[in-house]
Structures are given as C-alpha cells and as structure tokens.
Write a protein that holds these residues in place. Structure first.
Motif, PDB file in Angstrom:
ATOM      1  N   GLY A  66       0.904  -0.644  -0.247  1.00  0.00           N
ATOM      2  CA  GLY A  66      -0.147  -0.390   0.177  1.00  0.00           C
ATOM      3  C   GLY A  66       0.986   1.561  -0.218  1.00  0.00           C
ATOM      4  O   GLY A  66       2.574   1.195   0.048  1.00  0.00           O
ATOM      5  N   ASP A  67       0.039   2.192   0.145  1.00  0.00           N
ATOM      6  CA  ASP A  67       0.698   3.910   0.131  1.00  0.00           C
ATOM      7  C   ASP A  67       1.747   3.826   1.347  1.00  0.00           C
ATOM      8  O   ASP A  67       1.397   3.420   2.480  1.00  0.00           O
ATOM      9  CB  ASP A  67       0.449   4.392  -0.120  1.00  0.00           C
ATOM     10  N   VAL A  68       2.205   5.066   2.011  1.00  0.00           N
ATOM     11  CA  VAL A  68       3.140   5.257   3.056  1.00  0.00           C
ATOM     12  C   VAL A  68       2.091   6.077   3.611  1.00  0.00           C
ATOM     13  O   VAL A  68       1.759   7.066   3.305  1.00  0.00           O
ATOM     14  CB  VAL A  68       4.831   5.058   2.355  1.00  0.00           C
ATOM     15  N   SER A  69       2.435   5.563   4.749  1.00  0.00           N
ATOM     16  CA  SER A  69       1.814   6.601   5.686  1.00  0.00           C
ATOM     17  C   SER A  69       2.222   8.238   5.780  1.00  0.00           C
ATOM     18  O   SER A  69       3.819   8.163   6.114  1.00  0.00           O
ATOM     19  CB  SER A  69       1.463   6.262   7.036  1.00  0.00           C
ATOM     20  N   THR A  70       2.029   9.189   5.708  1.00  0.00           N
ATOM     21  CA  THR A  70       1.807   9.937   5.825  1.00  0.00           C
ATOM     22  C   THR A  70       2.521  10.584   7.323  1.00  0.00           C
ATOM     23  O   THR A  70       3.766  11.964   7.343  1.00  0.00           O
ATOM     24  CB  THR A  70       1.441  11.624   6.415  1.00  0.00           C
ATOM     25  N   GLY A  71       2.869  10.145   8.400  1.00  0.00           N
ATOM     26  CA  GLY A  71       3.534  10.407   9.845  1.00  0.00           C
ATOM     27  C   GLY A  71       5.225  10.566  10.016  1.00  0.00           C
ATOM     28  O   GLY A  71       6.117  10.412  10.731  1.00  0.00           O
ATOM     29  N   PHE A  72       5.711   9.929   9.127  1.00  0.00           N
ATOM     30  CA  PHE A  72       7.062   8.646   8.665  1.00  0.00           C
ATOM     31  C   PHE A  72       7.765   9.279   7.464  1.00  0.00           C
ATOM     32  O   PHE A  72       6.854   9.341   6.461  1.00  0.00           O
ATOM     33  CB  PHE A  72       6.760   6.928   8.604  1.00  0.00           C
ATOM     34  N   TYR A  79      17.261  -1.542  -2.886  1.00  0.00           N
ATOM     35  CA  TYR A  79      16.318  -2.645  -3.923  1.00  0.00           C
ATOM     36  C   TYR A  79      14.991  -3.132  -3.388  1.00  0.00           C
ATOM     37  O   TYR A  79      15.067  -2.411  -2.450  1.00  0.00           O
ATOM     38  CB  TYR A  79      17.357  -3.872  -3.425  1.00  0.00           C
ATOM     39  N   PRO A  80      14.212  -3.251  -4.632  1.00  0.00           N
ATOM     40  CA  PRO A  80      12.993  -3.197  -3.921  1.00  0.00           C
ATOM     41  C   PRO A  80      12.427  -4.244  -3.584  1.00  0.00           C
ATOM     42  O   PRO A  80      13.677  -5.212  -3.057  1.00  0.00           O
ATOM     43  CB  PRO A  80      11.966  -3.324  -5.770  1.00  0.00           C
ATOM     44  N   MET A  81      11.011  -4.325  -2.943  1.00  0.00           N
ATOM     45  CA  MET A  81      10.716  -4.811  -1.994  1.00  0.00           C
ATOM     46  C   MET A  81       9.906  -5.842  -2.767  1.00  0.00           C
ATOM     47  O   MET A  81       9.204  -5.101  -2.549  1.00  0.00           O
ATOM     48  CB  MET A  81      10.854  -4.363  -0.776  1.00  0.00           C
ATOM     49  N   GLY A 137       6.548  -0.594   2.234  1.00  0.00           N
ATOM     50  CA  GLY A 137       5.461   0.318   1.809  1.00  0.00           C
ATOM     51  C   GLY A 137       5.182  -0.302   0.340  1.00  0.00           C
ATOM     52  O   GLY A 137       4.473  -1.391   0.795  1.00  0.00           O
ATOM     53  N   ASP A 138       5.756   0.572  -0.667  1.00  0.00           N
ATOM     54  CA  ASP A 138       4.612   0.023  -2.117  1.00  0.00           C
ATOM     55  C   ASP A 138       5.866  -0.867  -2.817  1.00  0.00           C
ATOM     56  O   ASP A 138       5.919  -1.226  -4.200  1.00  0.00           O
ATOM     57  CB  ASP A 138       3.856   1.271  -2.833  1.00  0.00           C
ATOM     58  N   THR A 299       8.472 -11.161 -11.817  1.00  0.00           N
ATOM     59  CA  THR A 299       7.358 -10.599 -12.341  1.00  0.00           C
ATOM     60  C   THR A 299       7.496  -8.777 -12.184  1.00  0.00           C
ATOM     61  O   THR A 299       8.377  -8.300 -11.243  1.00  0.00           O
ATOM     62  CB  THR A 299       6.009 -11.165 -12.133  1.00  0.00           C
ATOM     63  N   VAL A 300       7.273  -8.475 -11.937  1.00  0.00           N
ATOM     64  CA  VAL A 300       6.627  -7.051 -11.495  1.00  0.00           C
ATOM     65  C   VAL A 300       6.864  -7.135 -10.424  1.00  0.00           C
ATOM     66  O   VAL A 300       7.045  -5.866  -9.694  1.00  0.00           O
ATOM     67  CB  VAL A 300       5.732  -6.027 -12.671  1.00  0.00           C
ATOM     68  N   LYS A 301       6.122  -7.662  -9.852  1.00  0.00           N
ATOM     69  CA  LYS A 301       5.679  -7.872  -8.847  1.00  0.00           C
ATOM     70  C   LYS A 301       6.298  -8.225  -7.234  1.00  0.00           C
ATOM     71  O   LYS A 301       6.536  -8.499  -5.883  1.00  0.00           O
ATOM     72  CB  LYS A 301       4.591  -7.897  -8.593  1.00  0.00           C
TER      73      LYS A 301
END
Ligand code: NAD
Length: 327
Positions: A66-72, A79-81, A137-138, A299-301
C-alpha cells in the motif's frame, strides 16, 4: 454479453480489493479475513489472464502493498521489496515446478521456510552498526521506522562483523505477547487488535518508540538485499551466513529435492502451526541456487523463483467484521 459482465466484474474486484488493501496495509485494520481477500484476488487474476488486454498498469495485481503513511519520513529502497506469488494446493506447486523446469535443466533444490505472518522490514547496517529500518510500503518507497525497529530486541544493534549491508525479514508479535496486549487493552477499555499481524504492524507504524518497546516485538531475518556480498551462492547458505553474523533466523527450514518432499513439509507445518509461538500463514518455497534464481527471474511484483503456499483458513479465527460478499 459475457465480456461486458467480465469487464464489470474486473472493475468491481479492483475497487473492492483496493479498499481491503488500504485498510490492511495502510490502516492496519483489516475489513476481511485473508482467505476472503485471497479468493477475490484469485478471481481477478483469472479474469486478467482471460483478458490480458485489460490488465491496467496500476491494477492491484501489478503493485506491491500500500501507500506509505504520512507520519513517517519516506525511504526509497535501494533494492525493491517485492511480494510473493501464491499457491493454494499441490497442483499449484506442481505448476510452479513445471515453470521452473522449463528454464532449469537438471535437478532443482527448494529451500522451504515458514511464512511468518508479520510486517516486512528492511534493515541497513553500516560498518556493522544498525543505521536504518524501513517498512516495505509500496515496494519502492517505505516508511522510516528506524527508531521503532531499534526497540526490537532480536534485531542486533551491532554485528559480529564490520559489514555494510541491508537485510530483509519479518517483524512479528509472539502469540503470548499478543494475548497479553489484548487482555490489557480490554482492561483499559481500548479496542483490541484483530490478530498478531495487525498488532505488530500497528505497533511498528505508530510514532512513540517507547510503546514499541513494551509491545515485545521480535523479528526473523530471511534475506540479504545483496546476498552475493555474503560470499554465498544459495538461499540456504545465505541463511546460515545471517546466523553467523548474529541475526535471528527461523531454524525451522529445510532443503527439499522434489515437490513431493515440499508437499510433505507443507503438511507437517500445517499440523504444527498451532504449536508454534508465532503466527505463520504458509510456507515460502524458494529455488535454492542463486544462479537458478537469476535465470528464472521476476514479474513486476514478485520473484518467479519463489512461491508462498497459503494454508487454508483456520476455523477459530477472530471474526473481523461482517461483510457483504455480493460486491
Ligand atoms: P504475502 O504476504 O503473501 O507475501 C509476501 C510477504 O511474505 C513478504 O513481504 C515477506 O515479508 C513475507 N514473508 C514472511 N516470511 C517469509 C520468508 N520466510 N521468506 C520470504 N518472505 C517472507 O504478500 P503481500 O503482498 O505482502 O500480501 C498479500 C497477502 O496479504 C494476501 O495474500 C492476503 O492474505 C493479505 N491481505 C489481506 C487483506 C485483508 O483484507 N485481510 C488485504 C490485503 C492483503
């Protein structure tokens, strides 16, 4: 007519899955059980396989988490996770084996590991010192949770080496700590956490590090972002190397030499699951040899060289919320 209905269904599934993913990844407040989410996701994958021309680049099947939250503070991963593809039965595992065999000639070793049900983390060490910790995160950008992860006792603050490296793992809340936490929250009149995964994720993604210390979180590490730097050529050797550096890895792991052997391991841990001190939601099966992994690719994911077998739903899970399943 069928095509029109399928298109409508794809749109419905995208919208429902996005809503569920937001609640789960960003708010740590799931609105559905995992198996319900998985069933809808699987239906979408099948429809997208039927109509590849409709696979949007921002489809939920093409993005991680998901998106990252704004508090951090945001951290861009070096390297992508990534995520993992899923298997739900022996046929799915056999299909995984068949895909691998099309690329790898000769025998394939599989490293089987428990799939810890927590929150994916990435931790950086500079000259052997813990310097940064992040959420997935994403997959490209995560949240800086360094202060919170420093409170996790099982994550070494200093390594038995002066290596500069990034390790990946899963932060989780032991079952006993989860029960204790929820009992206390009930006494305090606070909302209880739905399960240890949400308790761990909720704890790590809140802003007071002192609270994290009280929550008794733990972590198992399972990979280095640059494993070759450990001087090893396989996942099993990488895990042994992480052990020697002082990381906590899960000792319940096994190299299997066939999918039948993998299946026996899956069955074994499906039975042992309730006896473990932490939640697992499946078994991760990884092609062991790094050269083989590179040949099989991504794959992309998710890596194509690994798959997560997901256990069937447990009978006595907490009911999170009554939901209407006719979308
Ligand atoms: P995933 O959880 O199926 O697999 C990827 C994760 O497995 C990685 O991020 C990694 O941290 C973790 N993992 C644990 N042990 C590991 C090991 N030994 N080796 C490698 N990785 C290991 O994929 P995802 O994309 O993170 O999440 C999808 C899943 O989340 C779904 O299948 C669903 O069950 C759940 N989900 C549930 C809801 C809901 O509403 N209940 C919503 C969204 C997602």
């Amino acid at each position: 007519m069928e095509k029109e209905q399928d298109k409508l269904r794809i749109d419905e599934l995208q919208s429902r899955l996005s809503q569920l993913a937001k609640a789960y990844y960003e708010e740590d407040q799931p609105l559905a059980e995992d198996h319900e989410y998985d069933a809808l996701y699987h239906e979408l994958v099948q429809l997208e396989e039927k109509y590849p021309e409709w696979v949007a680049s921002d489809s939920i099947t093409q993005r991680v988490g998901g998106d990252v939250s704004t508090g951090f503070t945001k951290i861009t991963h070096d390297y992508p996770m990534l995520s993992l593809g899923n298997a739900f039965n022996l046929e799915d595992l056999k299909a995984f084996e068949e895909r691998n065999k099309k690329i790898i000639t000769g025998p394939i070793e599989y490293m089987c590991e428990l799939k810890i049900d927590g929150l994916a983390i990435s931790v950086k060490y500079d000259n052997g010192k813990f310097v940064q910790g992040a959420t997935r995160g994403d997959g490209k950008v995560g949240e800086d949770i360094t202060g919170n992860l420093k409170m996790v006792q099982s994550l070494p603050k200093t390594l038995d080496s002066s290596l500069t490296m990034e390790v990946r793992g899963e932060c989780y809340m032991p079952k006993s700590s989860f029960v204790k936490l929820n009992e206390q929250r009930e006494l305090d009149g606070k909302e209880v956490f739905a399960n240890p995964r949400n308790a761990a994720a909720g704890s790590l993604r809140q802003l007071d590090s002192k609270v994290v210390k009280e929550r008794e979180l733990s972590a198992f590490l399972y990979a280095s972002a640059t494993p070759k730097e450990l001087g090893v050529t396989s996942q099993s050797a990488a895990l042994d190397a992480l052990d020697s550096l002082g990381f906590s890895t899960n000792q319940e792991r096994k190299i299997c030499y066939s999918i039948e052997e993998v299946w026996d391991y899956v069955q074994e841990f499906q039975e042992k699951r309730p006896t473990l001190g932490y939640e697992i939601d499946g078994i991760v099966i990884k092609v062991n040899n790094f050269e083989d992994q590179e040949k099989i690719g991504y794959t992309v994911k998710a890596p194509k060289w690994a798959i997560a077998y997901k256990f069937p739903a447990e009978e006595a899970e907490t009911v999170v919320e009554d939901i209407e399943w006719t979308l």
